[in-house]
Design a protein around this motif. Structure first.
Motif, mmCIF file in Angstrom:
data_model
loop_
_atom_site.group_PDB
_atom_site.id
_atom_site.type_symbol
_atom_site.label_atom_id
_atom_site.label_comp_id
_atom_site.label_asym_id
_atom_site.label_seq_id
_atom_site.Cartn_x
_atom_site.Cartn_y
_atom_site.Cartn_z
ATOM 1 N N THR A 108 -0.040 12.451 -9.092
ATOM 2 C CA THR A 108 -0.917 13.602 -8.890
ATOM 3 C C THR A 108 -0.176 14.863 -8.445
ATOM 4 O OG1 THR A 108 -1.357 12.942 -6.604
ATOM 5 C CG2 THR A 108 -2.885 12.132 -8.304
ATOM 6 N N LEU B 137 0.825 -1.215 0.000
ATOM 7 C CA LEU B 137 0.000 0.000 0.000
ATOM 8 C C LEU B 137 0.857 1.263 0.000
ATOM 9 C CD1 LEU B 137 -2.920 -0.987 2.402
ATOM 10 C CD2 LEU B 137 -2.970 -0.753 -0.094
ATOM 11 N N LEU B 138 1.994 1.234 0.695
ATOM 12 C CA LEU B 138 2.900 2.387 0.681
ATOM 13 C C LEU B 138 3.468 2.625 -0.720
ATOM 14 C CD1 LEU B 138 4.933 2.188 4.003
ATOM 15 C CD2 LEU B 138 3.467 4.047 3.234
ATOM 16 N N ARG B 139 3.832 1.551 -1.401
ATOM 17 C CA ARG B 139 4.353 1.701 -2.768
ATOM 18 C C ARG B 139 3.277 2.222 -3.703
ATOM 19 N NH1 ARG B 139 8.627 -3.080 -3.802
ATOM 20 N NH2 ARG B 139 8.898 -1.978 -5.758
ATOM 21 N N LEU B 140 2.070 1.721 -3.554
ATOM 22 C CA LEU B 140 0.956 2.205 -4.365
ATOM 23 C C LEU B 140 0.664 3.673 -4.062
ATOM 24 C CD1 LEU B 140 -1.198 1.382 -6.426
ATOM 25 C CD2 LEU B 140 -2.677 0.821 -4.502
ATOM 26 N N ALA B 141 0.729 4.057 -2.792
ATOM 27 C CA ALA B 141 0.503 5.456 -2.409
ATOM 28 C C ALA B 141 1.594 6.361 -2.969
ATOM 29 C CB ALA B 141 0.433 5.581 -0.890
ATOM 30 N N LEU B 142 2.825 5.888 -2.995
ATOM 31 C CA LEU B 142 3.923 6.680 -3.546
ATOM 32 C C LEU B 142 3.734 6.915 -5.043
ATOM 33 C CD1 LEU B 142 6.604 8.080 -2.905
ATOM 34 C CD2 LEU B 142 7.745 5.928 -3.417
ATOM 35 N N GLU C 68 11.278 5.401 -2.978
ATOM 36 C CA GLU C 68 11.023 4.170 -3.738
ATOM 37 C C GLU C 68 12.130 3.139 -3.494
ATOM 38 O OE1 GLU C 68 9.171 1.621 -6.621
ATOM 39 O OE2 GLU C 68 8.413 3.366 -5.568
ATOM 40 N N ALA D 257 0.829 6.874 -6.615
ATOM 41 C CA ALA D 257 -0.322 7.772 -6.742
ATOM 42 C C ALA D 257 0.059 9.214 -6.394
ATOM 43 C CB ALA D 257 -1.456 7.292 -5.840
ATOM 44 N N PHE D 258 0.909 9.387 -5.381
ATOM 45 C CA PHE D 258 1.334 10.737 -4.998
ATOM 46 C C PHE D 258 2.108 11.405 -6.123
ATOM 47 C CE2 PHE D 258 4.906 13.318 -3.442
ATOM 48 C CZ PHE D 258 4.190 14.404 -2.958
#
Length: 182
Positions: free
Chosen positions: A122, A111-116, A144, A118-119
């Motif tokens: 955007t 989830l942290l990698r996915l959030a990074l 990363e 996505a951040f």
């Protein structure tokens, strides 16, 4: 692989545009043209073509290219890691040997990698300053790499060989040696 290569090309080009934009912003008070160095009277390729867009529009376009291409490169890189050994093998790495369920650490790191990703995808929506984008890109790349290292440490290294290499070893064992036919 095509998207990964294309993303790397766009990322490099947009980073160069960020640097030129920063240089142009810094030298905007001394000259009306983008020059390579202040003492070299050669204009950069394109002459005044970059000035056809307003500064805010040009910065937004550069930020979009930079952020979207970096997110695409990270997404493709993570996808290559997942499919290299197969999704099942990677899920087995994150399973608890005691309970047989997915470990919370593995889920949290994913989830942290996915959030990074996505951040960074955007980031161009709320920041267009070239200096801030460059520093944010550096911080994102560092995060990363840190997440990849933490993932390897927490989930452990998968020491099992690829299924393809096992198949090749089995074929080599069953193959008879070649005989000379002179």
């Amino acid at each position: 692989m095509l998207f990964y290569s294309g993303g790397l090309i766009v990322l490099g080009s947009s980073y160069k545009m960020l640097l030129y934009e920063y240089l142009y912003l810094k030298n905007a008070t001394t000259t009306s043209h983008r020059m390579l160095f202040e003492f070299v009277p050669r204009w950069l390729a394109g002459g005044d073509g970059a000035l056809q867009f307003e500064t805010s529009d040009r910065r937004q376009r550069i930020a979009n290219f930079f952020c979207f291409s970096m997110a695409l490169v990270w997404f493709c890189s993570d996808t290559k890691i997942l499919i290299h050994r197969g999704i099942r093998a990677n899920l087995n790495r994150s399973m608890s040997k005691v309970t047989g369920r997915v470990r919370i650490e593995g889920l949290g790191l994913a989830l942290l990698r996915l959030a990074l990703v996505a951040f960074i995808a955007t980031l161009s929506l709320y920041e267009t300053n070239p200096a801030v984008l460059a520093v944010s890109g550096l911080a994102g790349i560092t995060a990363e790499i840190a997440l990849r290292i933490v993932t390897m440490v927490v989930l452990g290294f998968n020491e099992l060989p690829n299924e393809g290499s096992l198949q090749i070893e089995e074929e080599e064992k069953t193959r008879e040696p070649l005989q000379r036919t002179d």
